[in-house]
Design an enzyme around this catalytic site. Structure first.
Site, short mmCIF file in Angstrom:
data_model
loop_
_atom_site.label_atom_id
_atom_site.label_comp_id
_atom_site.label_asym_id
_atom_site.label_seq_id
_atom_site.Cartn_x
_atom_site.Cartn_y
_atom_site.Cartn_z
N GLU A 242 0.82 -1.21 0.00
CA GLU A 242 0.00 0.00 0.00
C GLU A 242 0.86 1.26 0.00
O GLU A 242 0.60 2.20 -0.76
CB GLU A 242 -0.94 -0.01 1.20
CG GLU A 242 -1.91 1.18 1.22
CD GLU A 242 -3.01 1.01 2.26
OE1 GLU A 242 -3.87 0.13 2.06
OE2 GLU A 242 -2.99 1.75 3.26
N ARG A 268 -2.04 33.02 -17.36
CA ARG A 268 -2.54 34.06 -16.46
C ARG A 268 -1.63 35.29 -16.53
O ARG A 268 -0.40 35.17 -16.47
CB ARG A 268 -2.60 33.53 -15.03
CG ARG A 268 -2.96 34.55 -13.96
CD ARG A 268 -4.39 34.96 -14.03
NE ARG A 268 -4.78 35.71 -12.84
CZ ARG A 268 -5.84 36.49 -12.78
NH1 ARG A 268 -6.63 36.61 -13.84
NH2 ARG A 268 -6.13 37.14 -11.67
N GLN A 279 9.44 35.59 -10.55
CA GLN A 279 10.21 34.50 -9.93
C GLN A 279 9.46 33.85 -8.77
O GLN A 279 9.61 32.65 -8.53
CB GLN A 279 11.56 35.01 -9.43
CG GLN A 279 12.62 35.10 -10.50
CD GLN A 279 14.00 35.36 -9.91
OE1 GLN A 279 14.13 35.77 -8.75
NE2 GLN A 279 15.03 35.11 -10.70
#
Length: 379
Positions: A242, A268, A279
């Site tokens: 798992e 955007r 940055q």
């Protein structure tokens, strides 16, 4: 070292990604409510519910690394992350213990349906006072002619409210510590078993979870996993599967999230510039990519070690830590990059964060993984 996939692995990954996209279209946001039996059977038809189960029982017969590749494709291609998680819990915490430690009768009875999608399985380990501590389970099992009688309650069972079969663990010898726990396979129809209603959760909305109550619940001997007293070792074996392979599904989710952030940063604009030109944004995306690729390498390494037959305890703990902690950090970064849109539900970015948070809790918390790492280092 060889870091590339073989042509067969690449083809299998691409085929699964395409099949998942067709079965669960990328533009289709999960609807309110839990996954349906129809969706679950789709996973079975795609072979994703039995990847690592032997072929003779309807599984894919894959090793850990190939299984992880397929789970990564599922996590990348399916927006229903709760269902992806439920499928992983079903396969690794339930099917694999039955495949590796179940009696011939139990394997024949349960595995074909579990692999094909006709059955849903839930792992019933967690209790109110015991999560990862298998030596202090309050659910107790007492030997009777032909089997065992279980009494007690489990508090958190993924898939539980919908499950047809449960893999559970109970104390059979209180004086033996971790050697006094035994694993059982219990059908939902068993007399004395009460399945609780689903409860609300922070995330992973598509998968139901609830409790179980055993009241003089009889389980026959042919539904015991391994030898009495070996439940702790069997549970840890399933957690190896798992913590490595299930988390490959979250690796796929993280991969998609990074791609979404890159596209958003390019498109955007603020102050007349792409936000990618700031940055503060581009470095945040770079850190997301760093965490993603580091987690991927650690996870593949862990699965490779499992395939070599070693314990892989250190590698699995490191990979689980890297994927879960990296995904939570990356999801927070994504919300910041998307800004107000990241906080609203329309784009689904906040849903990734909600789905990411429980990864640092289940399958052993991050602190449990750090304890394992420290122990393996001899501390």
């Amino acid at each position: 070292m060889e870091f590339g996939w073989t042509a067969a692995q690449t083809a299998r990954f691409e085929d699964t990604l395409a099949a998942v996209a067709e079965a669960f279209p990328p533009g289709e946001r999960p609807s309110a409510g839990f996954y349906t039996r129809t969706s679950w059977r789709r996973l079975g038809k795609l072979g994703l519910l039995g990847l690592s189960v032997p072929v003779r029982y309807g599984g894919g017969g894959l090793g850990a690394l190939d299984t992880a590749h397929q789970m990564e494709a599922l996590g990348r291609g399916c927006a229903h992350t709760g269902m992806v998680f439920g499928a992983g819990a079903h396969l690794f915490a339930c099917a694999m213990p039955i495949a590796d430690f179940g009696t011939a009768a139990a394997r024949e009875r349960f595995l074909p349906g579990m692999c094909g999608g006709e059955l849903i399985a839930g792992n019933a380990m967690t209790e109110a006072e015991a999560g990862s501590d298998v030596a202090r389970l309050a659910v107790a099992a007492v030997r009777v002619p032909g089997g065992w009688v279980l009494n007690g309650e489990k508090s958190f069972v993924t898939n539980g409210p919908e499950a047809d079969v449960f893999v559970t663990y109970a104390t059979t010898d209180p004086a033996a510590g971790h050697l006094g726990t035994t694993g059982f396979v219990v059908a939902r129809s068993a007399a004395g078993l009460t399945v609780g209603e689903p409860f609300g959760k922070m995330g992973l909305d598509e998968v139901p979870a609830g409790g179980l109550r055993f009241a003089d619940c009889f389980v026959p001997d042919d539904q015991v996993l391994g030898e009495p007293g070996s439940g702790g070792a069997i549970f840890q074996h399933s957690m190896g599967w798992e913590r490595a392979c299930l988390f490959a599904g979250f690796l796929g989710l993280y991969d998609t999230l990074v791609e979404r952030c890159v596209r958003h940063a390019r498109d955007r604009r603020q102050s007349g510039r792409r936000i990618a030109d700031f940055q503060a944004v581009s470095h945040r995306v770079a850190d997301m990519k760093l965490r993603l690729e580091a987690a991927r390498l650690l996870l593949y390494r862990a699965c490779w070690e499992m395939d070599q037959g070693g314990p892989a305890t250190l590698a699995v703990a490191l990979s689980k830590l890297a994927v879960s902690e990296g995904l939570v950090a990356g999801a927070l970064d994504a919300v910041r990059i998307f800004g107000g849109r990241g906080y609203t539900r329309a784009d689904g970015v906040e849903a990734v964060l909600r789905d990411a948070v429980p990864t640092v809790l289940f399958s052993g918390t991050s602190d449990v993984q750090r304890n394992l790492v420290a122990r393996e280092l001899g501390l």
